[in-house]
Design a protein around this motif. Structure first.
Motif, PDB file in Angstrom:
ATOM      1  N   VAL A   5       0.957  -1.124  -0.198  1.00  0.00           N
ATOM      2  CA  VAL A   5      -0.194  -0.152   0.054  1.00  0.00           C
ATOM      3  C   VAL A   5       0.930   1.144  -0.015  1.00  0.00           C
ATOM      4  O   VAL A   5       1.987   1.224   0.637  1.00  0.00           O
ATOM      5  CB  VAL A   5      -0.973   0.065   1.255  1.00  0.00           C
ATOM      6  CG1 VAL A   5      -1.837  -1.239   1.219  1.00  0.00           C
ATOM      7  CG2 VAL A   5      -0.110  -0.001   2.382  1.00  0.00           C
ATOM      8  N   ASN A   6       0.188   2.447  -0.410  1.00  0.00           N
ATOM      9  CA  ASN A   6       1.120   3.444  -0.509  1.00  0.00           C
ATOM     10  C   ASN A   6      -0.116   4.581  -0.524  1.00  0.00           C
ATOM     11  O   ASN A   6      -0.977   4.501  -0.590  1.00  0.00           O
ATOM     12  CB  ASN A   6       1.998   3.798  -1.889  1.00  0.00           C
ATOM     13  CG  ASN A   6       1.137   3.328  -3.119  1.00  0.00           C
ATOM     14  OD1 ASN A   6       0.117   3.864  -3.149  1.00  0.00           O
ATOM     15  ND2 ASN A   6       1.956   2.566  -4.132  1.00  0.00           N
ATOM     16  N   GLU A   7       0.479   6.053  -0.892  1.00  0.00           N
ATOM     17  CA  GLU A   7      -0.359   7.125  -0.818  1.00  0.00           C
ATOM     18  C   GLU A   7      -1.307   7.066  -1.896  1.00  0.00           C
ATOM     19  O   GLU A   7      -2.369   7.928  -1.816  1.00  0.00           O
ATOM     20  CB  GLU A   7       0.461   8.494  -0.886  1.00  0.00           C
ATOM     21  CG  GLU A   7       1.331   8.555  -2.304  1.00  0.00           C
ATOM     22  CD  GLU A   7       2.553   7.764  -2.278  1.00  0.00           C
ATOM     23  OE1 GLU A   7       3.416   8.266  -3.245  1.00  0.00           O
ATOM     24  OE2 GLU A   7       2.794   7.034  -1.579  1.00  0.00           O
ATOM     25  N   THR A   9      -3.418   4.281  -2.503  1.00  0.00           N
ATOM     26  CA  THR A   9      -4.173   3.367  -2.391  1.00  0.00           C
ATOM     27  C   THR A   9      -5.463   3.831  -1.905  1.00  0.00           C
ATOM     28  O   THR A   9      -5.668   4.810  -1.071  1.00  0.00           O
ATOM     29  CB  THR A   9      -3.664   2.478  -1.146  1.00  0.00           C
ATOM     30  OG1 THR A   9      -2.374   1.687  -1.750  1.00  0.00           O
ATOM     31  CG2 THR A   9      -4.566   1.305  -0.868  1.00  0.00           C
ATOM     32  N   LYS A  10      -6.571   3.427  -2.777  1.00  0.00           N
ATOM     33  CA  LYS A  10      -7.907   3.859  -2.254  1.00  0.00           C
ATOM     34  C   LYS A  10      -8.603   2.859  -1.720  1.00  0.00           C
ATOM     35  O   LYS A  10      -8.860   1.689  -2.084  1.00  0.00           O
ATOM     36  CB  LYS A  10      -8.540   4.329  -3.770  1.00  0.00           C
ATOM     37  CG  LYS A  10      -8.329   5.514  -4.151  1.00  0.00           C
ATOM     38  CD  LYS A  10      -8.939   5.791  -5.403  1.00  0.00           C
ATOM     39  CE  LYS A  10      -8.512   7.066  -6.200  1.00  0.00           C
ATOM     40  NZ  LYS A  10      -9.135   7.465  -7.328  1.00  0.00           N
ATOM     41  N   ASN A  28      -7.920   5.759  10.543  1.00  0.00           N
ATOM     42  CA  ASN A  28      -7.298   5.748   9.187  1.00  0.00           C
ATOM     43  C   ASN A  28      -7.290   6.861   8.114  1.00  0.00           C
ATOM     44  O   ASN A  28      -6.357   7.484   7.837  1.00  0.00           O
ATOM     45  CB  ASN A  28      -7.777   4.458   8.435  1.00  0.00           C
ATOM     46  CG  ASN A  28      -7.229   2.980   9.040  1.00  0.00           C
ATOM     47  OD1 ASN A  28      -7.768   2.088   8.813  1.00  0.00           O
ATOM     48  ND2 ASN A  28      -6.424   3.331  10.198  1.00  0.00           N
ATOM     49  N   ARG A  29      -8.611   7.427   8.188  1.00  0.00           N
ATOM     50  CA  ARG A  29      -8.793   8.575   7.316  1.00  0.00           C
ATOM     51  C   ARG A  29      -7.844   9.789   7.893  1.00  0.00           C
ATOM     52  O   ARG A  29      -7.206  10.542   6.882  1.00  0.00           O
ATOM     53  CB  ARG A  29     -10.270   8.817   7.093  1.00  0.00           C
ATOM     54  CG  ARG A  29     -10.466  10.112   6.241  1.00  0.00           C
ATOM     55  CD  ARG A  29     -11.858  10.663   6.351  1.00  0.00           C
ATOM     56  NE  ARG A  29     -11.906  11.140   7.717  1.00  0.00           N
ATOM     57  CZ  ARG A  29     -13.023  11.852   8.310  1.00  0.00           C
ATOM     58  NH1 ARG A  29     -14.170  11.683   7.628  1.00  0.00           N
ATOM     59  NH2 ARG A  29     -13.179  11.969   9.747  1.00  0.00           N
ATOM     60  N   THR A  33      -4.808   8.234   5.069  1.00  0.00           N
ATOM     61  CA  THR A  33      -5.153   7.164   4.118  1.00  0.00           C
ATOM     62  C   THR A  33      -6.439   7.659   3.289  1.00  0.00           C
ATOM     63  O   THR A  33      -7.187   8.418   3.802  1.00  0.00           O
ATOM     64  CB  THR A  33      -5.605   6.015   5.002  1.00  0.00           C
ATOM     65  OG1 THR A  33      -4.527   5.746   5.996  1.00  0.00           O
ATOM     66  CG2 THR A  33      -5.980   4.795   4.157  1.00  0.00           C
ATOM     67  N   GLN A  34      -6.504   7.379   1.939  1.00  0.00           N
ATOM     68  CA  GLN A  34      -7.756   7.623   1.109  1.00  0.00           C
ATOM     69  C   GLN A  34      -8.693   6.662   1.376  1.00  0.00           C
ATOM     70  O   GLN A  34      -8.992   5.860   0.997  1.00  0.00           O
ATOM     71  CB  GLN A  34      -7.330   7.699  -0.430  1.00  0.00           C
ATOM     72  CG  GLN A  34      -6.250   8.695  -0.713  1.00  0.00           C
ATOM     73  CD  GLN A  34      -6.415   8.686  -2.111  1.00  0.00           C
ATOM     74  OE1 GLN A  34      -7.334   8.788  -2.978  1.00  0.00           O
ATOM     75  NE2 GLN A  34      -5.094   8.560  -2.792  1.00  0.00           N
ATOM     76  N   LYS A 134       2.009   7.545   4.413  1.00  0.00           N
ATOM     77  CA  LYS A 134       1.353   7.282   3.112  1.00  0.00           C
ATOM     78  C   LYS A 134       0.038   6.742   3.213  1.00  0.00           C
ATOM     79  O   LYS A 134      -1.020   7.128   2.752  1.00  0.00           O
ATOM     80  CB  LYS A 134       2.160   6.527   2.281  1.00  0.00           C
ATOM     81  CG  LYS A 134       3.389   7.069   1.942  1.00  0.00           C
ATOM     82  CD  LYS A 134       4.593   6.151   1.332  1.00  0.00           C
ATOM     83  CE  LYS A 134       5.829   6.553   1.062  1.00  0.00           C
ATOM     84  NZ  LYS A 134       6.736   5.492   0.314  1.00  0.00           N
ATOM     85  N   CYS A 135      -0.019   5.588   4.159  1.00  0.00           N
ATOM     86  CA  CYS A 135      -1.273   4.866   4.006  1.00  0.00           C
ATOM     87  C   CYS A 135      -1.427   3.868   5.293  1.00  0.00           C
ATOM     88  O   CYS A 135      -0.271   3.408   5.733  1.00  0.00           O
ATOM     89  CB  CYS A 135      -1.570   3.875   2.722  1.00  0.00           C
ATOM     90  SG  CYS A 135      -2.995   2.832   3.012  1.00  0.00           S
TER      91      CYS A 135
END
Length: 298
Positions: A5-7, A9-10, A28-29, A33-34, A134-135
């Motif tokens: 996962v990274n920046e 990732t949705k 998380n949001r 995180t997206q 990032k996530c």
């Protein structure tokens, strides 16, 4: 880089309207995180703190372009939730649910392998994954994770134990060591992602310069990882194995943490890792200090 996962990732949260899903999904949001949507059958059209709710994963994927899922649903529904995500084309599913029967886990895992080879499951019964800065998907507190630096050295972490995952992150943060990605694979007998999967990814990740591994008694995953390390991993490693004093034949917390037939002992795992060139600490702090020494030498 980071692994899994990274920046970009949705993420969908399956069970966002429930207590655990709502609490951790919003955390998380807020970490960055997206979180693009939630899924709860029958509650489509609603929202949780501005996050839209959909009736199905397929509907959510079509509307948001999500490529990862955070399954925070009760054990009774977890297997169906994982398969629903896979059917909708989700490539990475994190399931934190504890108490899923081992038979259900085995059936779900093998169905994923057979029918949905492009979907990776992390868990169940795991803390999730964080690529700091990032996530963050799961229940890990983002504030204990040190963000990686452009030049490094940065460390990748993989752990069976949730608590040890958090301690490993904090030990490295105390030393000012950045983390590329930290993966909690969970302590159940049938994990969707194992040590070797993560070690292979870290070995190939240019942003990861060293690896820290946290294991525990029970099963043979650590011994199998040691064989893989000896043959395939060139990056320096430190490790800790929990359960040195655990009595044989007694389950210790995790469903997979049971020593039987003289196999799966902490000492046996420590010996196997040491023979593979891993620096093995006698406690989590010592494993962190050993990693500090490794990082200084890079």
């Amino acid at each position: 880089m980071a692994i899994f996962v990274n920046e970009n990732t949705k993420v969908l949260v399956q069970g966002l309207t429930g207590g655990q899903g709502k609490y951790h999904g919003r955390r998380n949001r807020d970490y960055g995180t997206q979180i693009v949507g939630g899924v709860t059958p029958g509650k489509g059209g609603q929202d949780v703190d501005g996050i839209p709710i959909f009736n199905s994963v397929a509907e959510a994927v079509e509307a948001t372009g999500a490529d990862a899922s955070f399954a925070a649903v009760p054990p009774k529904f977890a297997s169906d939730a994982i398969i629903e995500a896979a059917e909708a084309g989700i490539g990475f599913v994190v399931c934190i649910t504890e108490g899923i029967p081992a038979q259900d886990e085995a059936l779900t895992f093998n169905r994923l392998v057979r029918e949905f080879p492009n979907t990776r499951l992390l868990g169940p019964n795991c803390p999730g994954i964080i690529s700091p800065g990032k996530c963050n998907i799961g229940i890990t507190a983002g504030e204990i994770a040190q963000e990686p630096t452009a030049d490094g050295p940065n460390v990748g972490i993989v752990s069976r134990s949730g608590t040890l995952t958090y301690q490993a992150l904090y030990e490295l943060k105390q030393l000012g060591i950045g983390v590329s990605t930290c993966v909690g694979i969970g302590g159940d007998p049938v994990p969707g992602t194992n040590f070797i999967d993560c070690l292979a990814e870290f070995q190939n990740d240019p942003e990861t310069h060293a690896i820290m591994m946290l294991g525990e008694i029970g099963g043979s995953a650590e011994e199998e990882a040691a064989e893989f390390i000896q043959a395939n991993v060139t990056k320096p490693m430190s490790a800790y194995i929990a359960g040195v004093t655990a009595p044989a034949g007694k389950k210790m917390g995790h469903a997979g943490a049971i020593v039987s037939g003289g196999k799966g002992t902490a000492q046996g795992k420590m010996d196997a890792l040491a023979a593979a060139g891993v620096k093995v600490g006698l406690n989590p702090t010592e494993a962190g200090e050993l990693m500090g020494e490794i990082v200084k030498s890079l």
